[in-house]
Write an enzyme that holds these catalytic residues in place. Sequence first.
Site: not given
Length: 513
Positions: A268, A302
């Site tokens: 991720e 993110c």
Amino acid sequence: MVDLERIKKETFEKLELSHRNPGVYNGKWENFSEKDSISIRSPIDGSDLGQISVATQENYDKTVKILKKSFEEWSQVPGPKRGMLIKKISDSLDKNKELLGRIVSLEVGKTSVEGQGEIQEMIDVGYFATGMGRQIYGNTIASERPNHVLYEKFLPLGIVGVISAFNFPSAVWSWNSFVAATVGDSVIWKPSSKAALTSVAVMNIIGRVMEEENCPPIFGLVNGRGSMVGELLAKDTRIPLVSFTGSVKTGRHISTMVSERFGRTILELGGNNCAIVSEKADMNIALKGVGFGALATAGQRCTSTRRAVVSEKIYEKFKEKLIEAYRKARIGNPLEPGVLVGPLIDSEAVRNYEKAIEKAVSQGGKVLVGGKIFNEVQTGNYVEPTIIEAKGDMEITKEETFAPILYLFKYRTLEEAMEIHNSVPQGLSSAMFTTDLREEEFFLSSRGSDCGIANINTSTAGAEIGGAFGGEKDTGGGRESGSDAWKAYTRRITITKNYGKELPLSQGVKFEL
Ligand code: NAD
């Protein structure tokens, strides 16, 4: 003005934290060691929040051995019962939500509501995993042979390693851990050294529930530097899966180390998320969606919106209104009510912000608002949220700068907007603001967004836990949290059973013995 000292004292007392905390948990806390520890400073005012001792090689090995033993016991517990333990953990997190949220704010500088939101995300994924305990299913497939059954089962993997980033100091761990534990795995956690205090506070609560429920210690914690404890974990053949959240650069390194030993990864990694704003958008929704995406967590998500590509037909109006909204957004102590933008995590992040702006300007960008360090509040790492009008193909817009910088582009045709949108190496989250069904479906088609997450009329940031979370390209391809992401924490076994009196072979092969 909030009284930071009072908040710190009260939160530490209630969460049983001290100035010197052990950082390794494996059913019991290992003693605090003076020899090697991480110092934690609050990005809010630079004050000392204490020390967390780090794992030695010996601590690490001991923790892995304990987790291996726990796995053997835990994997034999029925799924629904495993889910019920996660429910009790979630209930306990819920009771401590406000305090835990404050630790997140103190340690990584999130606003109060975002700190609370981080803990709510853990609670939500915990309840999701509880239900999932009854939903660990495999397919039954039509067999080509008479009196045969063909089906699959998903079995637990073993010890799952979780290496997490500073900006979601606990939620991302829970996406992995609660799901992995429900399918029968045990979990070893290496948090970011910038967010070690949150990991200790969370593990204090979770450890107590495991003890009360007489559960083997299935959640272990090994604080330490990435270059030492992180590498130990990545290279450890006893850990079949490493779920890594962090930058593309570190992720690439981890991925190489884990695949070298044929381990599995869930990656991720960084994003460079874009919102397309059509002339057919609801202007209010688009402004709020882009504003939230770019400003929340001071651009340190993110999924933060880093680029907005706006139709030339509304570009000037949108630009003007967005600048106005930026000017109104309050910057400051994230625990003060009404503050929308808190500090960056540390001085290195501030330097990266300054460097990115310098580069953008040297590549032809024009700063429309912001662009400077914000000195009006107490010492810390505060910067002005910035909008830069982007010219052509500016290289800096292809990079993820972990700060509140938004690049604004103008488009003529939707194809052109899509090209700008997809022109970066990362592929995490995306958004389109439009009320036109055709535009929306184009964005969601194979010619549209190349990201793992696509949003219509809502922000690139702020995903729900029920969906599978993750991205494509340099973002690493991993999926976590909801939907069927649980399968990544299992090994699939495909079973063929013959209950007949003959031995027919597949593909009609004859083999007469
Ligand atoms: P980072 O890459 O600096 O660190 C992430 C983790 O890796 C930390 O725990 C760190 O200690 C560890 N680490 C560092 N070097 C290591 C090594 N050699 N071996 C093993 N582990 C090592 O990232 P960060 O600054 O903490 O977080 C910000 C980044 O994370 C951004 O790029 C952001 O986009 C990304 N992120 C991605 C997601 C997602 O779901 N895609 C979520 C959150 C953050």
